[in-house]
Design a protein around this motif. Structure first.
Motif, short mmCIF file in Angstrom:
data_model
loop_
_atom_site.label_atom_id
_atom_site.label_comp_id
_atom_site.label_asym_id
_atom_site.label_seq_id
_atom_site.Cartn_x
_atom_site.Cartn_y
_atom_site.Cartn_z
N GLN A 262 0.76 -1.05 0.14
CA GLN A 262 -0.23 0.01 0.07
C GLN A 262 0.85 1.32 -0.07
OE1 GLN A 262 -3.05 0.18 -0.16
NE2 GLN A 262 -4.13 -1.90 0.43
N PRO A 263 1.67 1.39 -1.01
CA PRO A 263 2.80 2.75 -0.97
C PRO A 263 1.88 3.91 -1.09
CG PRO A 263 2.73 1.57 -3.36
CD PRO A 263 1.52 0.45 -2.24
N ARG A 264 0.89 4.07 -1.69
CA ARG A 264 -0.07 5.05 -2.01
C ARG A 264 -0.53 5.70 -0.54
NH1 ARG A 264 0.01 7.37 -6.76
NH2 ARG A 264 0.37 6.02 -8.58
N ALA A 265 -1.17 4.59 0.33
CA ALA A 265 -1.49 4.96 1.55
C ALA A 265 -0.43 5.40 2.43
CB ALA A 265 -2.27 4.01 1.92
N THR A 266 0.81 4.95 2.30
CA THR A 266 1.76 5.02 3.22
C THR A 266 2.27 6.51 2.69
OG1 THR A 266 2.40 2.71 3.22
CG2 THR A 266 4.00 4.45 3.75
N ALA A 267 2.60 6.75 1.51
CA ALA A 267 3.03 8.30 1.20
C ALA A 267 1.89 9.20 1.57
CB ALA A 267 3.14 7.95 -0.47
N ASP A 268 0.59 9.05 1.39
CA ASP A 268 -0.41 9.99 1.97
C ASP A 268 -0.20 10.25 3.19
OD1 ASP A 268 -1.48 10.07 -0.52
OD2 ASP A 268 -3.02 8.68 -0.34
N LEU A 269 -0.14 9.40 3.96
CA LEU A 269 0.06 9.61 5.62
C LEU A 269 1.60 10.36 5.90
CD1 LEU A 269 -1.12 9.19 8.59
CD2 LEU A 269 0.13 6.90 8.52
N ILE A 270 2.28 9.96 5.05
CA ILE A 270 3.49 10.89 5.40
C ILE A 270 3.69 12.33 4.99
CG2 ILE A 270 6.00 10.95 4.66
CD1 ILE A 270 5.93 8.08 4.41
N ARG A 271 2.85 12.59 3.82
CA ARG A 271 2.74 13.92 3.43
C ARG A 271 1.82 14.50 4.50
NH1 ARG A 271 0.74 11.20 -1.25
NH2 ARG A 271 2.37 10.88 -2.97
N LYS A 272 0.79 14.03 5.04
CA LYS A 272 -0.24 14.47 6.14
C LYS A 272 0.79 15.01 7.16
CE LYS A 272 -4.04 13.37 6.92
NZ LYS A 272 -5.32 12.92 7.12
N ALA A 273 1.73 14.20 7.70
CA ALA A 273 2.51 14.31 8.54
C ALA A 273 3.51 15.62 8.38
CB ALA A 273 3.40 13.25 8.98
N ALA A 274 4.07 15.60 7.11
CA ALA A 274 4.93 16.71 6.67
C ALA A 274 4.35 18.04 6.73
CB ALA A 274 5.43 16.35 5.15
N ARG A 275 2.89 18.09 6.41
CA ARG A 275 2.09 19.33 6.40
C ARG A 275 1.74 19.82 7.77
NH1 ARG A 275 -0.61 16.86 2.23
NH2 ARG A 275 -2.47 16.29 3.63
#
Length: 275
Positions: A262-275
């Motif tokens: 689930q790389p997209r879900a993982t990347a989405d959560l990291i982006r949320k943390a980055a914001r």
């Protein structure tokens, strides 16, 4: 008009002109202070944080390939160091020293045992703005990997699933090839998991019983990707750790290697943390 009247008239015009100029300056200053649009040209956009991805046991940094590709496409700087997997103190010191070389804000991400490491390695580093746990251990002070893994029923990583190989400094544990897919990566093709089993990096058995130090998540915002179909860290244990850390959590249908399946879900959560 007499001379005195002319002087009074000039003085009155000068006073009026000064008042108008002062008023215009005050209005202009107020507009500059109060208007974001006016201030924007002089401001600099905030840089995106560097994302540091820390792998766990029985794996290496290549497990982050698809996540890293997605984040790099969005303009993030991504680093995925090799976790030594030689024991909690040494692994923590190594990752902490790596983080000390990274300038600017950092979003620190850990998978599986990598979560145990980042919880300790992030302590005292003011650049780390968020911690992200991907199907990972998020220990409190005194917790052990084995204690958290067995806190709830469901883990299939028992002694029978491991091969033990002594080395000069201790004993390494490998997941047996015949059960690797079931335990570690049940939602990936067998051709992929056979290769992962053959190239796995072992973890020293000392990591199972070494207690954690004070948790960085107590002072740094945390995010959790909970893998519902995880056969190594039961989802109930992941939910418990996320709730204890007051973390933001999302759940996905994924095996233990959620960052691969689930790389997209993982990347989405990291982006949320980055914001």
């Amino acid at each position: 008009m007499r001379g005195g009247e002319r002087d009074q008239h000039r003085d009155g015009m000068s006073t009026t002109r000064r008042t108008l100029i002062a008023g215009s300056a005050a209005l202009a200053t107020g507009a500059l202070i109060g208007s974001p649009a006016a201030a924007a040209p002089g401001s600099k956009p905030q840089p995106k944080p560097t994302v540091v991805l820390v792998h766990g046991a029985f794996a290496d940094a290549s497990g982050w390939t698809d996540v890293a590709r997605l984040l790099q496409h969005d303009g993030y700087r991504v680093l995925a160091p090799a976790n030594p997997l030689r024991g909690v103190p040494g692994d923590t010191d190594y990752i902490a020293s790596f983080l000390a070389t990274v300038p600017g804000p950092i979003v620190l991400v850990g998978h599986s045992y990598g979560g145990f490491v980042i919880t300790n390695a992030a302590t005292g580093n003011p650049n780390i703005t968020a911690l992200v746990y991907v199907a990972a251990f998020a220990p409190d002070a005194g917790d052990t990997v084995q204690g958290l893994q067995l806190k709830y029923p469901g883990s299939k990583l028992g002694e029978a699933a491991l091969d033990f190989r002594p080395h000069p400094g201790g004993v390494d544990g490998y997941v047996k090839p015949e059960v690797f897919r079931e335990v570690f990566a049940g939602d990936l093709p067998r051709s992929a998991t056979d290769l992962m089993a053959a190239t796995q990096r072992p973890g020293d058995l000392s990591t199972l019983g070494t207690p954690s130090g004070a948790p960085a998540w107590a002072s740094i915002p945390s995010y959790f990707l909970i893998a519902r179909d995880d056969q190594l860290i039961p989802a109930a244990a992941q939910r418990f750790m996320a709730a204890r850390a007051n973390g933001h959590s999302v759940e996905v249908r994924a095996s233990h290697v959620a960052m691969i399946s689930q790389p997209r879900a993982t990347a989405d959560l990291i982006r949320k943390a980055a914001r």
